[in-house]
Design a protein around this motif. Structure first.
Motif, PDB file in Angstrom:
ATOM      1  N   VAL A  29      34.454   5.694  23.904  1.00 48.87           N
ATOM      2  CA  VAL A  29      35.069   4.431  23.463  1.00 48.87           C
ATOM      3  C   VAL A  29      34.643   4.109  22.024  1.00 48.87           C
ATOM      4  CG1 VAL A  29      35.133   1.932  23.882  1.00 48.87           C
ATOM      5  CG2 VAL A  29      35.344   3.529  25.804  1.00 48.87           C
ATOM      6  N   LYS A  30      33.387   4.402  21.686  1.00 49.87           N
ATOM      7  CA  LYS A  30      32.930   4.152  20.309  1.00 49.87           C
ATOM      8  C   LYS A  30      33.764   4.979  19.319  1.00 49.87           C
ATOM      9  CE  LYS A  30      28.856   4.426  17.331  1.00 49.87           C
ATOM     10  NZ  LYS A  30      27.442   4.735  17.208  1.00 49.87           N
ATOM     11  N   ILE A  31      34.035   6.238  19.678  1.00 50.23           N
ATOM     12  CA  ILE A  31      34.846   7.088  18.788  1.00 50.23           C
ATOM     13  C   ILE A  31      36.261   6.504  18.655  1.00 50.23           C
ATOM     14  CG2 ILE A  31      35.904   9.381  18.516  1.00 50.23           C
ATOM     15  CD1 ILE A  31      33.350  10.515  19.940  1.00 50.23           C
ATOM     16  N   LEU A  32      36.842   6.077  19.778  1.00 48.30           N
ATOM     17  CA  LEU A  32      38.207   5.526  19.724  1.00 48.30           C
ATOM     18  C   LEU A  32      38.234   4.224  18.921  1.00 48.30           C
ATOM     19  CD1 LEU A  32      39.545   6.099  23.380  1.00 48.30           C
ATOM     20  CD2 LEU A  32      39.477   7.694  21.462  1.00 48.30           C
ATOM     21  N   ASP A  33      37.237   3.374  19.121  1.00 50.63           N
ATOM     22  CA  ASP A  33      37.203   2.091  18.388  1.00 50.63           C
ATOM     23  C   ASP A  33      36.988   2.332  16.891  1.00 50.63           C
ATOM     24  OD1 ASP A  33      37.556   0.775  20.763  1.00 50.63           O
ATOM     25  OD2 ASP A  33      35.465   0.134  20.968  1.00 50.63           O
ATOM     26  N   THR A  34      36.118   3.274  16.557  1.00 57.45           N
ATOM     27  CA  THR A  34      35.872   3.574  15.137  1.00 57.45           C
ATOM     28  C   THR A  34      37.143   4.146  14.509  1.00 57.45           C
ATOM     29  OG1 THR A  34      33.576   4.051  15.708  1.00 57.45           O
ATOM     30  CG2 THR A  34      34.312   4.787  13.544  1.00 57.45           C
ATOM     31  N   ALA A  35      37.833   5.009  15.254  1.00 57.77           N
ATOM     32  CA  ALA A  35      39.085   5.582  14.740  1.00 57.77           C
ATOM     33  C   ALA A  35      40.116   4.478  14.482  1.00 57.77           C
ATOM     34  CB  ALA A  35      39.635   6.606  15.725  1.00 57.77           C
ATOM     35  N   GLU A  36      40.127   3.474  15.342  1.00 58.02           N
ATOM     36  CA  GLU A  36      41.074   2.351  15.166  1.00 58.02           C
ATOM     37  C   GLU A  36      40.865   1.721  13.785  1.00 58.02           C
ATOM     38  OE1 GLU A  36      44.237   0.991  16.552  1.00 58.02           O
ATOM     39  OE2 GLU A  36      43.074   1.689  18.262  1.00 58.02           O
ATOM     40  N   SER A  37      39.603   1.573  13.396  1.00 56.98           N
ATOM     41  CA  SER A  37      39.333   0.950  12.086  1.00 56.98           C
ATOM     42  C   SER A  37      39.764   1.864  10.946  1.00 56.98           C
ATOM     43  CB  SER A  37      37.849   0.596  11.967  1.00 56.98           C
ATOM     44  OG  SER A  37      37.077   1.767  11.815  1.00 56.98           O
ATOM     45  N   PHE A  38      39.816   3.176  11.179  1.00 62.15           N
ATOM     46  CA  PHE A  38      40.209   4.118  10.119  1.00 62.15           C
ATOM     47  C   PHE A  38      41.728   4.288  10.004  1.00 62.15           C
ATOM     48  CE2 PHE A  38      35.845   6.225  10.606  1.00 62.15           C
ATOM     49  CZ  PHE A  38      35.336   5.525   9.523  1.00 62.15           C
ATOM     50  N   VAL A  39      42.472   3.889  11.032  1.00 57.92           N
ATOM     51  CA  VAL A  39      43.940   4.002  10.931  1.00 57.92           C
ATOM     52  C   VAL A  39      44.426   3.173   9.747  1.00 57.92           C
ATOM     53  CG1 VAL A  39      46.121   3.425  12.063  1.00 57.92           C
ATOM     54  CG2 VAL A  39      44.321   4.560  13.356  1.00 57.92           C
ATOM     55  N   GLY A  40      43.830   2.000   9.587  1.00 62.54           N
ATOM     56  CA  GLY A  40      44.200   1.142   8.465  1.00 62.54           C
ATOM     57  C   GLY A  40      43.936   1.821   7.127  1.00 62.54           C
ATOM     58  N   VAL A  41      42.802   2.536   7.040  1.00 59.64           N
ATOM     59  CA  VAL A  41      42.464   3.238   5.791  1.00 59.64           C
ATOM     60  C   VAL A  41      43.530   4.282   5.475  1.00 59.64           C
ATOM     61  CG1 VAL A  41      40.771   4.767   4.694  1.00 59.64           C
ATOM     62  CG2 VAL A  41      39.987   2.857   6.111  1.00 59.64           C
ATOM     63  N   THR A  42      43.971   5.010   6.519  1.00 61.48           N
ATOM     64  CA  THR A  42      44.931   6.091   6.279  1.00 61.48           C
ATOM     65  C   THR A  42      46.309   5.554   5.898  1.00 61.48           C
ATOM     66  OG1 THR A  42      45.581   6.253   8.604  1.00 61.48           O
ATOM     67  CG2 THR A  42      43.746   7.617   7.917  1.00 61.48           C
ATOM     68  N   GLU A  43      46.545   4.253   6.129  1.00 63.56           N
ATOM     69  CA  GLU A  43      47.855   3.672   5.778  1.00 63.56           C
ATOM     70  C   GLU A  43      47.831   2.964   4.426  1.00 63.56           C
ATOM     71  OE1 GLU A  43      48.471   1.270   9.249  1.00 63.56           O
ATOM     72  OE2 GLU A  43      49.280   2.944  10.429  1.00 63.56           O
ATOM     73  N   ARG A  44      46.632   2.884   3.779  1.00 65.01           N
ATOM     74  CA  ARG A  44      46.526   2.175   2.494  1.00 65.01           C
ATOM     75  C   ARG A  44      47.027   3.053   1.352  1.00 65.01           C
ATOM     76  NH1 ARG A  44      40.363   0.193   2.925  1.00 65.01           N
ATOM     77  NH2 ARG A  44      40.107   1.969   1.551  1.00 65.01           N
ATOM     78  N   ASP A  45      47.298   2.434   0.190  1.00 66.88           N
ATOM     79  CA  ASP A  45      47.639   3.211  -1.008  1.00 66.88           C
ATOM     80  C   ASP A  45      46.447   4.067  -1.420  1.00 66.88           C
ATOM     81  OD1 ASP A  45      50.161   2.393  -1.199  1.00 66.88           O
ATOM     82  OD2 ASP A  45      49.847   0.922  -2.799  1.00 66.88           O
TER      83      ASP A  45
END
Ligand code: CP
Length: 317
Positions: A29-45
């Motif tokens: 769950v920690k890996i999935l939750d941390t990945a959730e926070s990185f999805v936003g990074v991958t969508e930024r300029d």
């Protein structure tokens, strides 16, 4: 002898990622939750963050790969690490250097993370036992044993589309016998609390006593797909088949290939997944692979965020 999970350090934190088997739900769950926070990074300029600045990641792919190798490469760059993709065909492996000697030499160049794909089951475990405690090893697929980051990105995708695990029926369909992905999926699904995991395959493509993994076995798609929420398709791994496990790919498609007609047996909001590479017309029809219920390309996109999460957690432990 210690019974400690070789993936965890003495504080119970992730030291290596070798398999989803035996990993506590809290770590998944920690890996999935941390990945959730990185999805936003991958969508930024501007897609870079400095979490792994100054760290060196070595991609060691002794088997071909499109998705895993490239998404690890992208994930490391997004975390500002230096990434080195060893060209195995042009390396000293061709002159007889052993796997551990190659690893020793790269360790002497101050590697922080090794990402390893190998045709031999256990190769990543061997390296993890051998390296200095400050180095982390990630299994990017070993033989037919495990492919934990694929299993994790699949869990991330399921959670994104279905929100919860505790109310799902999931079917894994195809060549379970040779599939490291299926094993990693089954361990992750059961640990995360999916109440019903089904495997659907001919007898010749199922491991002995597969029920011991906590799955329900079906040989008939018409029965196995009833009321399913998630379909996880697998390709026939012809390169790992010792003998003729199947009469022909045409016959396989007839009974186990996912067509719109067979998909209509599952729930109307079911999602279709595939780790790739796909063999269209063998395990899946193009109209399904490219259809409205397919989440196959989002799986690839989420793979970057999940691999960022794994590397950042390892280096932070
Ligand atoms: N899913 C997967 O492992 O794909 P690659 O072989 O392209 O990395």
């Amino acid at each position: 002898m210690s019974n400690r999970n070789p993936q965890l350090n003495k504080n119970g934190e992730l030291q290596h990622l070798l398999t989803t088997e035996g990993l506590p739900a809290a770590i998944l769950v920690k890996i999935l939750d941390t990945a959730e926070s990185f999805v936003g990074v991958t969508e930024r300029d501007v897609k870079k963050i400095p979490l792994l600045r100054g760290k060196s990641v070595f991609n060691l792919f002794f088997e071909p790969s499109t998705r895993t190798r490239t998404t690890f490469d992208i994930a490391a760059k997004r975390l500002s690490a230096d990434i080195f993709n060893l060209n195995i065909a042009a390396s000293s492996q061709t002159k007889g250097e052993t796997l551990l000697d190659t690893v020793n030499n790269l360790s002497a160049m101050y590697a922080d993370i090794f990402v390893v794909r190998h045709s031999q089951s256990g190769a990543a475990h061997l390296i993890a036992r051998h390296v200095h405690p400050e180095i982390h090893v990630i299994n990017a697929g070993d033989g037919s044993h495990a492919h934990p980051t694929q299993g994790l990105l699949d869990m991330f995708t399921i959670r994104r589309y279905k929100k919860e695990f505790h109310n799902l029926r999931v079917a894994i369909i195809g060549d379970i016998l040779h599939s490291r992905v299926a094993r990693s999926q089954i361990h992750a699904l059961t640990t995360l609390g999916v109440p019903e995991v089904r495997v659907i395959a001919p007898k010749t493509l199922l491991p002995n006593m597969v029920e011991r993994l906590g799955v329900h076995v079906y040989h008939d798609m018409a029965k196995g797909l009833q009321d399913v929420d998630v379909l996880m398709m697998l390709r026939l791994q012809n390169e790992r088949m010792q003998s003729a496990n199947l009469p022909s790919s045409e016959e396989y498609f007839k009974y186990y290939g996912l067509t719109q007609e067979k998909l209509s047996l599952a729930r109307s909001d079911a999602i279709v997944m595939h780790p790739g590479p796909m063999n269209r017309g063998v395990e899946i029809d193009s109209s399904v692979a490219d259809g409205q219920q397919s989440v196959i390309l989002p799986q690839v996109t989420f793979g970057v965020a999940v691999r960022m999460a794994v590397m950042s957690i390892l280096v932070g432990s």
